[in-house]
Scaffold this motif. Structure first.
Motif, PDB file in Angstrom:
ATOM      1  N   GLN A  32      19.375  68.350  52.330  1.00 49.74           N
ATOM      2  CA  GLN A  32      20.405  67.523  51.696  1.00 49.74           C
ATOM      3  C   GLN A  32      21.010  68.236  50.491  1.00 49.74           C
ATOM      4  O   GLN A  32      22.220  68.244  50.310  1.00 49.74           O
ATOM      5  N   GLU A  33      20.153  68.843  49.673  1.00 48.33           N
ATOM      6  CA  GLU A  33      20.647  69.596  48.514  1.00 48.33           C
ATOM      7  C   GLU A  33      21.531  70.755  48.965  1.00 48.33           C
ATOM      8  O   GLU A  33      22.574  71.024  48.368  1.00 48.33           O
ATOM      9  N   GLY A  34      21.110  71.456  50.019  1.00 47.20           N
ATOM     10  CA  GLY A  34      21.882  72.586  50.534  1.00 47.20           C
ATOM     11  C   GLY A  34      23.240  72.160  51.065  1.00 47.20           C
ATOM     12  O   GLY A  34      24.256  72.814  50.803  1.00 47.20           O
ATOM     13  N   ILE A  35      23.256  71.060  51.796  1.00 51.44           N
ATOM     14  CA  ILE A  35      24.525  70.546  52.341  1.00 51.44           C
ATOM     15  C   ILE A  35      25.460  70.144  51.206  1.00 51.44           C
ATOM     16  O   ILE A  35      26.649  70.465  51.231  1.00 51.44           O
ATOM     17  N   GLU A  36      24.927  69.478  50.195  1.00 48.08           N
ATOM     18  CA  GLU A  36      25.756  69.066  49.055  1.00 48.08           C
ATOM     19  C   GLU A  36      26.310  70.291  48.314  1.00 48.08           C
ATOM     20  O   GLU A  36      27.473  70.302  47.915  1.00 48.08           O
ATOM     21  N   GLU A  37      25.474  71.303  48.138  1.00 45.10           N
ATOM     22  CA  GLU A  37      25.905  72.526  47.458  1.00 45.10           C
ATOM     23  C   GLU A  37      26.993  73.238  48.263  1.00 45.10           C
ATOM     24  O   GLU A  37      28.031  73.621  47.727  1.00 45.10           O
ATOM     25  N   LEU A  38      26.755  73.403  49.565  1.00 47.93           N
ATOM     26  CA  LEU A  38      27.750  74.044  50.427  1.00 47.93           C
ATOM     27  C   LEU A  38      29.042  73.234  50.435  1.00 47.93           C
ATOM     28  O   LEU A  38      30.139  73.801  50.346  1.00 47.93           O
ATOM     29  N   ASP A  39      28.916  71.932  50.528  1.00 48.11           N
ATOM     30  CA  ASP A  39      30.075  71.053  50.570  1.00 48.11           C
ATOM     31  C   ASP A  39      30.970  71.258  49.346  1.00 48.11           C
ATOM     32  O   ASP A  39      32.199  71.344  49.465  1.00 48.11           O
ATOM     33  N   SER A  40      30.370  71.371  48.176  1.00 48.52           N
ATOM     34  CA  SER A  40      31.172  71.545  46.957  1.00 48.52           C
ATOM     35  C   SER A  40      31.908  72.879  46.973  1.00 48.52           C
ATOM     36  O   SER A  40      33.073  72.952  46.573  1.00 48.52           O
ATOM     37  N   TYR A  41      31.253  73.929  47.451  1.00 50.51           N
ATOM     38  CA  TYR A  41      31.923  75.231  47.553  1.00 50.51           C
ATOM     39  C   TYR A  41      33.037  75.198  48.596  1.00 50.51           C
ATOM     40  O   TYR A  41      34.110  75.767  48.376  1.00 50.51           O
ATOM     41  N   LEU A  42      32.781  74.567  49.721  1.00 51.18           N
ATOM     42  CA  LEU A  42      33.812  74.474  50.764  1.00 51.18           C
ATOM     43  C   LEU A  42      35.041  73.727  50.253  1.00 51.18           C
ATOM     44  O   LEU A  42      36.176  74.133  50.527  1.00 51.18           O
ATOM     45  N   GLN A  43      34.806  72.644  49.518  1.00 51.16           N
ATOM     46  CA  GLN A  43      35.929  71.876  48.977  1.00 51.16           C
ATOM     47  C   GLN A  43      36.729  72.707  47.975  1.00 51.16           C
ATOM     48  O   GLN A  43      37.961  72.727  48.010  1.00 51.16           O
ATOM     49  N   GLU A  44      36.005  73.404  47.118  1.00 48.47           N
ATOM     50  CA  GLU A  44      36.661  74.186  46.075  1.00 48.47           C
ATOM     51  C   GLU A  44      37.404  75.401  46.645  1.00 48.47           C
ATOM     52  O   GLU A  44      38.542  75.671  46.262  1.00 48.47           O
ATOM     53  N   ASP A  45      36.766  76.111  47.564  1.00 56.51           N
ATOM     54  CA  ASP A  45      37.328  77.370  48.061  1.00 56.51           C
ATOM     55  C   ASP A  45      38.252  77.214  49.264  1.00 56.51           C
ATOM     56  O   ASP A  45      39.162  78.020  49.445  1.00 56.51           O
ATOM     57  N   PHE A  46      38.001  76.198  50.102  1.00 56.90           N
ATOM     58  CA  PHE A  46      38.746  76.101  51.356  1.00 56.90           C
ATOM     59  C   PHE A  46      39.427  74.740  51.576  1.00 56.90           C
ATOM     60  O   PHE A  46      40.147  74.557  52.551  1.00 56.90           O
ATOM     61  N   GLY A  47      39.146  73.774  50.724  1.00 59.04           N
ATOM     62  CA  GLY A  47      39.759  72.465  50.864  1.00 59.04           C
ATOM     63  C   GLY A  47      39.246  71.655  52.046  1.00 59.04           C
ATOM     64  O   GLY A  47      39.929  70.777  52.559  1.00 59.04           O
ATOM     65  N   ILE A  48      38.002  71.956  52.476  1.00 60.29           N
ATOM     66  CA  ILE A  48      37.367  71.206  53.567  1.00 60.29           C
ATOM     67  C   ILE A  48      35.999  70.738  53.111  1.00 60.29           C
ATOM     68  O   ILE A  48      35.531  71.113  52.040  1.00 60.29           O
ATOM     69  N   THR A  49      35.337  69.936  53.930  1.00 61.34           N
ATOM     70  CA  THR A  49      33.981  69.486  53.624  1.00 61.34           C
ATOM     71  C   THR A  49      33.024  69.975  54.707  1.00 61.34           C
ATOM     72  O   THR A  49      33.445  70.481  55.749  1.00 61.34           O
ATOM     73  N   TYR A  50      31.756  69.781  54.458  1.00 62.71           N
ATOM     74  CA  TYR A  50      30.726  70.140  55.441  1.00 62.71           C
ATOM     75  C   TYR A  50      30.994  69.442  56.766  1.00 62.71           C
ATOM     76  O   TYR A  50      30.844  70.036  57.831  1.00 62.71           O
ATOM     77  N   GLU A  51      31.412  68.197  56.714  1.00 61.77           N
ATOM     78  CA  GLU A  51      31.673  67.429  57.935  1.00 61.77           C
ATOM     79  C   GLU A  51      32.802  68.017  58.769  1.00 61.77           C
ATOM     80  O   GLU A  51      32.882  67.769  59.965  1.00 61.77           O
ATOM     81  N   ASP A  52      33.677  68.796  58.153  1.00 55.89           N
ATOM     82  CA  ASP A  52      34.778  69.428  58.876  1.00 55.89           C
ATOM     83  C   ASP A  52      34.335  70.625  59.709  1.00 55.89           C
ATOM     84  O   ASP A  52      35.084  71.086  60.573  1.00 55.89           O
ATOM     85  N   LEU A  53      33.152  71.149  59.444  1.00 56.21           N
ATOM     86  CA  LEU A  53      32.661  72.312  60.187  1.00 56.21           C
ATOM     87  C   LEU A  53      32.343  71.930  61.625  1.00 56.21           C
ATOM     88  O   LEU A  53      31.946  70.798  61.905  1.00 56.21           O
ATOM     89  N   ASP A  54      32.464  72.907  62.527  1.00 56.48           N
ATOM     90  CA  ASP A  54      32.083  72.614  63.917  1.00 56.48           C
ATOM     91  C   ASP A  54      30.562  72.567  64.023  1.00 56.48           C
ATOM     92  O   ASP A  54      29.838  73.037  63.142  1.00 56.48           O
ATOM     93  N   GLU A  55      30.076  71.983  65.085  1.00 63.93           N
ATOM     94  CA  GLU A  55      28.634  71.751  65.245  1.00 63.93           C
ATOM     95  C   GLU A  55      27.823  73.042  65.260  1.00 63.93           C
ATOM     96  O   GLU A  55      26.714  73.094  64.732  1.00 63.93           O
ATOM     97  N   THR A  56      28.378  74.098  65.838  1.00 61.64           N
ATOM     98  CA  THR A  56      27.662  75.378  65.884  1.00 61.64           C
ATOM     99  C   THR A  56      27.457  75.931  64.488  1.00 61.64           C
ATOM    100  O   THR A  56      26.366  76.396  64.145  1.00 61.64           O
ATOM    101  N   LEU A  57      28.482  75.857  63.681  1.00 62.13           N
ATOM    102  CA  LEU A  57      28.377  76.360  62.313  1.00 62.13           C
ATOM    103  C   LEU A  57      27.417  75.507  61.483  1.00 62.13           C
ATOM    104  O   LEU A  57      26.647  76.041  60.673  1.00 62.13           O
ATOM    105  N   LYS A  58      27.410  74.214  61.704  1.00 67.21           N
ATOM    106  CA  LYS A  58      26.447  73.346  61.028  1.00 67.21           C
ATOM    107  C   LYS A  58      25.020  73.728  61.421  1.00 67.21           C
ATOM    108  O   LYS A  58      24.127  73.805  60.570  1.00 67.21           O
ATOM    109  N   LYS A  59      24.802  73.982  62.711  1.00 70.84           N
ATOM    110  CA  LYS A  59      23.464  74.367  63.173  1.00 70.84           C
ATOM    111  C   LYS A  59      23.050  75.702  62.577  1.00 70.84           C
ATOM    112  O   LYS A  59      21.899  75.884  62.182  1.00 70.84           O
TER     113      LYS A  59
END
Length: 73
Positions: A32-59
């Protein structure tokens, strides 16, 4: 997603050094901590969230987290 390759490279090379292992009682907490950390970077750098990633990339990201968790413990 126009930056797909950049996003893939970013996720696959994400470093979990900013996550305090001592604050995590289980892999679930660490995940959960890792997902939240990644999510903040994705939002800041790419304007997307963790949920926007495809399932393969999430895995792939969860595998990275599992590897780091197992190395720490």
């Amino acid at each position: 997603m126009e930056n797909l390759k950049q996003i893939e490279d970013f996720v696959k090379s994400f470093e979990t050094v900013n996550i305090d292992f001592d604050d995590c009682d289980s892999f679930g907490d660490f995940k959960q901590e890792g997902i939240e950390e990644l999510d903040s970077y994705l939002q800041e750098d790419f304007g997307i969230t963790y949920e926007d990633l495809d399932e393969t990339l999430k895995k792939d990201f969860i595998k990275l987290l599992r590897r780091d968790w197992n190395e720490y413990f």
